[in-house]
Design an enzyme around this catalytic site. Structure first.
Site, PDB file in Angstrom:
ATOM      1  N   LYS A 116       0.820  -1.223   0.000  1.00 40.07           N
ATOM      2  CA  LYS A 116       0.000   0.000   0.000  1.00 40.07           C
ATOM      3  C   LYS A 116       0.851   1.269   0.000  1.00 40.07           C
ATOM      4  O   LYS A 116       0.422   2.303  -0.521  1.00 40.07           O
ATOM      5  CB  LYS A 116      -0.953  -0.006   1.189  1.00 40.07           C
ATOM      6  CG  LYS A 116      -1.834  -1.254   1.282  1.00 40.07           C
ATOM      7  CD  LYS A 116      -2.624  -1.519   0.011  1.00 40.07           C
ATOM      8  CE  LYS A 116      -3.263  -2.903   0.018  1.00 40.07           C
ATOM      9  NZ  LYS A 116      -3.861  -3.278  -1.267  1.00 40.07           N
ATOM     10  N   GLU A 201      -1.721   7.673   7.752  1.00 40.47           N
ATOM     11  CA  GLU A 201      -2.629   8.507   6.947  1.00 40.47           C
ATOM     12  C   GLU A 201      -3.501   9.324   7.881  1.00 40.47           C
ATOM     13  O   GLU A 201      -3.936   8.821   8.914  1.00 40.47           O
ATOM     14  CB  GLU A 201      -3.560   7.621   6.100  1.00 40.47           C
ATOM     15  CG  GLU A 201      -3.096   7.372   4.695  1.00 40.47           C
ATOM     16  CD  GLU A 201      -4.094   6.538   3.888  1.00 40.47           C
ATOM     17  OE1 GLU A 201      -5.260   6.412   4.299  1.00 40.47           O
ATOM     18  OE2 GLU A 201      -3.690   6.025   2.852  1.00 40.47           O
ATOM     19  N   HIS A 236     -15.327  -4.392   8.258  1.00 42.28           N
ATOM     20  CA  HIS A 236     -14.631  -4.400   6.971  1.00 42.28           C
ATOM     21  C   HIS A 236     -15.135  -5.474   6.014  1.00 42.28           C
ATOM     22  O   HIS A 236     -14.475  -5.779   5.026  1.00 42.28           O
ATOM     23  CB  HIS A 236     -13.113  -4.492   7.168  1.00 42.28           C
ATOM     24  CG  HIS A 236     -12.596  -3.373   8.035  1.00 42.28           C
ATOM     25  ND1 HIS A 236     -12.711  -2.057   7.683  1.00 42.28           N
ATOM     26  CD2 HIS A 236     -12.003  -3.381   9.255  1.00 42.28           C
ATOM     27  CE1 HIS A 236     -12.209  -1.301   8.635  1.00 42.28           C
ATOM     28  NE2 HIS A 236     -11.779  -2.074   9.603  1.00 42.28           N
ATOM     29  N   ARG A 295      -8.146  -7.392  -9.006  1.00 46.40           N
ATOM     30  CA  ARG A 295      -8.893  -8.640  -9.225  1.00 46.40           C
ATOM     31  C   ARG A 295     -10.329  -8.312  -9.600  1.00 46.40           C
ATOM     32  O   ARG A 295     -10.757  -7.162  -9.509  1.00 46.40           O
ATOM     33  CB  ARG A 295      -8.927  -9.440  -7.912  1.00 46.40           C
ATOM     34  CG  ARG A 295      -9.576  -8.629  -6.791  1.00 46.40           C
ATOM     35  CD  ARG A 295      -9.993  -9.438  -5.594  1.00 46.40           C
ATOM     36  NE  ARG A 295     -10.853  -8.644  -4.716  1.00 46.40           N
ATOM     37  CZ  ARG A 295     -10.424  -7.823  -3.765  1.00 46.40           C
ATOM     38  NH1 ARG A 295      -9.137  -7.688  -3.537  1.00 46.40           N
ATOM     39  NH2 ARG A 295     -11.275  -7.146  -3.038  1.00 46.40           N
TER      40      ARG A 295
HETATM   41  C1  MV4 Z   1      -9.463   5.048   6.012  1.00 49.26           C
HETATM   42  C2  MV4 Z   1     -10.579   5.602   6.670  1.00 49.26           C
HETATM   43  C3  MV4 Z   1     -10.510   6.940   6.995  1.00 49.26           C
HETATM   44  N1  MV4 Z   1      -9.413   7.670   6.705  1.00 49.26           N
HETATM   45  N2  MV4 Z   1      -8.398   5.815   5.726  1.00 49.26           N
HETATM   46  C4  MV4 Z   1     -10.868   0.498   6.108  1.00 49.26           C
HETATM   47  C5  MV4 Z   1     -10.353  -0.663   5.325  1.00 49.26           C
HETATM   48  C6  MV4 Z   1      -9.251  -0.149   4.465  1.00 49.26           C
HETATM   49  N3  MV4 Z   1      -9.447  -0.553   3.101  1.00 49.26           N
HETATM   50  C7  MV4 Z   1      -9.273   1.314   4.618  1.00 49.26           C
HETATM   51  N4  MV4 Z   1     -10.271   1.664   5.594  1.00 49.26           N
HETATM   52  C8  MV4 Z   1     -10.433   2.948   5.968  1.00 49.26           C
HETATM   53  N5  MV4 Z   1      -9.421   3.763   5.660  1.00 49.26           N
HETATM   54  C9  MV4 Z   1      -8.385   7.081   6.086  1.00 49.26           C
HETATM   55  N6  MV4 Z   1      -7.298   7.799   5.828  1.00 49.26           N
HETATM   56  C10 MV4 Z   1     -11.647   4.778   6.966  1.00 49.26           C
HETATM   57  C11 MV4 Z   1     -11.565   3.434   6.631  1.00 49.26           C
HETATM   58  C12 MV4 Z   1     -12.696   2.654   7.061  1.00 49.26           C
HETATM   59  C13 MV4 Z   1     -13.607   2.151   6.156  1.00 49.26           C
HETATM   60  C14 MV4 Z   1     -13.445   2.337   4.802  1.00 49.26           C
HETATM   61  C15 MV4 Z   1     -14.342   1.842   3.923  1.00 49.26           C
HETATM   62  C16 MV4 Z   1     -15.444   1.138   4.390  1.00 49.26           C
HETATM   63  C17 MV4 Z   1     -15.631   0.924   5.727  1.00 49.26           C
HETATM   64  C18 MV4 Z   1     -14.714   1.420   6.630  1.00 49.26           C
HETATM   65  C19 MV4 Z   1     -14.906   1.203   7.981  1.00 49.26           C
HETATM   66  C20 MV4 Z   1     -14.002   1.701   8.851  1.00 49.26           C
HETATM   67  C21 MV4 Z   1     -12.890   2.415   8.401  1.00 49.26           C
END
Ligand code: MV4
Length: 504
Positions: A116, A201, A236, A295
């Site tokens: 990442k 981040e 998630h 994917r």
């Molecule tokens: C984040 C975020 C807020 N700010 N990054 C969760 C899984 C991973 N793919 C990235 N995720 C997140 N990254 C920043 N900088 C919030 C999440 C996140 C989230 C993102 C998409 C769908 C559901 C979520 C649930 C909690 C946190």
């Protein structure tokens, strides 16, 4: 040029891929574990080979065995589906080394997007906005991260570079918490991925998760198929996806801007085949690259329903070196599609996985309804794999029609023998916030559970208008179906015995 495809997967996605192969006139080879001897994908394939014991590690993750079986069966291509080996650059390379086509991206793209921190650095160089945070590709020590944290600002997130999907992620509210949370995040990342590297981040609050479907061919054409709204998740795990996103909605200018950025992100790694660019969008309409999934995704059908593109067939054509069937101007989002993931789990018991034999299934059908299932009556749900057993996808001319169609379809769906999360989806369909498209990534966990009634009835003129339309629709429907009123609340068992009596 290949003509025989081995599908290195199971369940609904193996069936979905088999269907595309069949329509393209390709021979198909299935592989299966002990628990999957009777599985649907084994029945649908032209040939099927035993892989090994039920645990994934000894079956669907055995890339060496899968490649050997491909060569033995005379298959000349492998489709990995999602999960298992789909995002393993070493497996994609091993396929190529064995002279097999890999129906997916190049190993180098999988590797670049799999780390990442490398992904962030690579797309940043291509002018793609990322969430403010640490920069560069090298591993960072704790003292370096502690020095960078105040410059990024709090609250922030510690994320695993090998991560994705929330593993090894920690929210940090103040610098004092950093050392402890860094330690915890590194340990979790090390245990999950064998790689304890992390990056930082800034936390985007009240974010929405919006992703763009990409297709790229060997000739260098890259197009996007619009977006999917994926904010409705629990731990998630996505539960419901839709296309278009209610957040982007009619804002064609925003869609074009985000789509162009998504295409640029894919081009930054010389992308080939189908992929997905994930964005976080905030309340102000800013959007940031989050990660790329290299994917085919679970939720690809909602995009297929609104664009008319068969993404799996396009994947196969691309892997055969053909040019994309579509230019960007050919892609139009028509109507609205919603997907509910039907999982074998108990929504009344903390979504605990539910196992056992499915005795009866009566899936919904009719206008605008698609069911992609990996099970049939008599199949036993084992504890070895994920709990997704079926995807219920509906299409409507408008979002309201799609929601009403989903309510109708969920009500029609009869599945006996295991618990499913259908009651959860029914409650979600009743939620004012869902109906109004007013939700973010915290909605399911913070404001919605089957134990506690949902709040969120603040006055909101748009929601009120949509509610009024929906209530009007529903009243008409109920009035026409008074006979079914009693059946609405009966259990599947009672319903089933009635149905069986009627059949005699
Ligand atoms: C984040 C975020 C807020 N700010 N990054 C969760 C899984 C991973 N793919 C990235 N995720 C997140 N990254 C920043 N900088 C919030 C999440 C996140 C989230 C993102 C998409 C769908 C559901 C979520 C649930 C909690 C946190």
């Amino acid at each position: 040029m290949f003509s025989k495809v081995l599908i290195a997967n199971r369940g609904e996605i193996a069936v979905r891929i088999l269907r595309a192969c069949r329509e393209l006139g390709m021979q198909t080879v299935a592989v299966y574990s002990e628990a999957d001897r009777q599985a649907l994908h084994v029945r649908y394939a032209d040939e099927a080979y035993y892989l090994g014991p039920s645990p994934s590690r000894e079956s669907y993750l055995r890339g060496d065995k899968i490649i050997a079986l491909a060569l033995k069966s005379g298959a000349n291509a492998i489709h990995p589906g999602y999960g298992f080996l789909a995002e393993r650059a070493d497996f994609a390379q091993a396929c190529l080394d064995a002279g097999l086509a890999f129906i997916g991206p190049k190993p180098s793209s999988i590797a670049a997007m799999g780390d990442k921190a490398v992904a962030r650095a690579t797309v940043t160089r291509a002018g793609v906005p990322v969430v403010p945070g640490t920069e560069g590709e090298g591993a960072l020590r704790d003292d370096e991260l502690l020095a960078l944290a105040p410059k990024i600002g709090f609250p922030l997130l510690i994320k695993a570079t090998a991560g994705g999907g929330g593993k090894g992620m920690r929210e940090v509210l103040a610098i004092e918490e950093m050392p402890g949370l860094l330690h915890a995040a590194r340990r979790e990342a090390e245990a999950s991925f064998g790689d304890g590297n992390v990056y930082l981040e800034k936390l985007v609050e009240a974010a929405r998760h919006i992703e763009f479907q990409i297709l790229a061919d060997v000739q260098g054409n890259v197009i996007h198929l619009g977006e999917r709204e994926c904010s409705l998740q629990r731990r998630h795990q996505k539960l419901l996806e839709e296309s278009p996103s209610p957040f982007v909605g009619e804002n064609e200018e925003l869609r074009q801007r985000m789509g162009a950025v998504a295409v640029r992100a894919a081009q930054a790694v010389g992308y080939l085949n189908a992929g997905t660019i994930e964005f976080l969008a905030d309340k102000e309409g800013n959007f940031y690259f989050l990660e790329m999934n290299t994917r085919l995704q679970v939720e690809h059908p909602v995009t297929e329903m609104v664009t008319g593109v068969d993404i799996v067939k396009e994947q196969i054509r691309i892997a055969r070196g053909r040019q994309l069937h579509y230019a960007q101007e050919d892609i139009h989002l028509n109507g609205w599609a919603i997907e509910c993931r039907i999982n074998a789990e108990d929504p009344y018991n903390n979504f605990l996985p539910s196992t056992g034999r499915i005795t009866h299934i009566l899936p919904p059908t009719g206008p605008g309804v698609r069911v992609d299932a990996g099970v049939y009556p008599g199949f036993e749900i084992s504890p070895y794999y994920d709990s997704l057993i079926s995807k219920l996808i509906v299409w409507g001319e408008t979002r309201a029609e799609a929601v009403l169609r989903m309510r109708r379809s969920l009500e029609e769906y009869r599945l006996v023998g295991v618990h499913t999360n259908i009651p959860f989806h029914q409650r979600l369909m009743d939620s004012h916030r869902f109906m109004g498209g007013q939700f973010d990534t915290r909605f399911v966990e913070e404001r919605f559970s089957l134990e506690s009634a949902e709040e969120g009835r603040e006055a909101h003129p748009e929601i009120a208008a949509i509610m009024a339309t929906l209530v009007a629709h529903e009243t008409t429907q109920r009035a026409a179906q008074i006979v079914r009123r009693n059946e609405r609340d009966t259990s599947n068992w009672k319903w089933l015995s009635r149905w069986e009596r009627l059949q005699r």
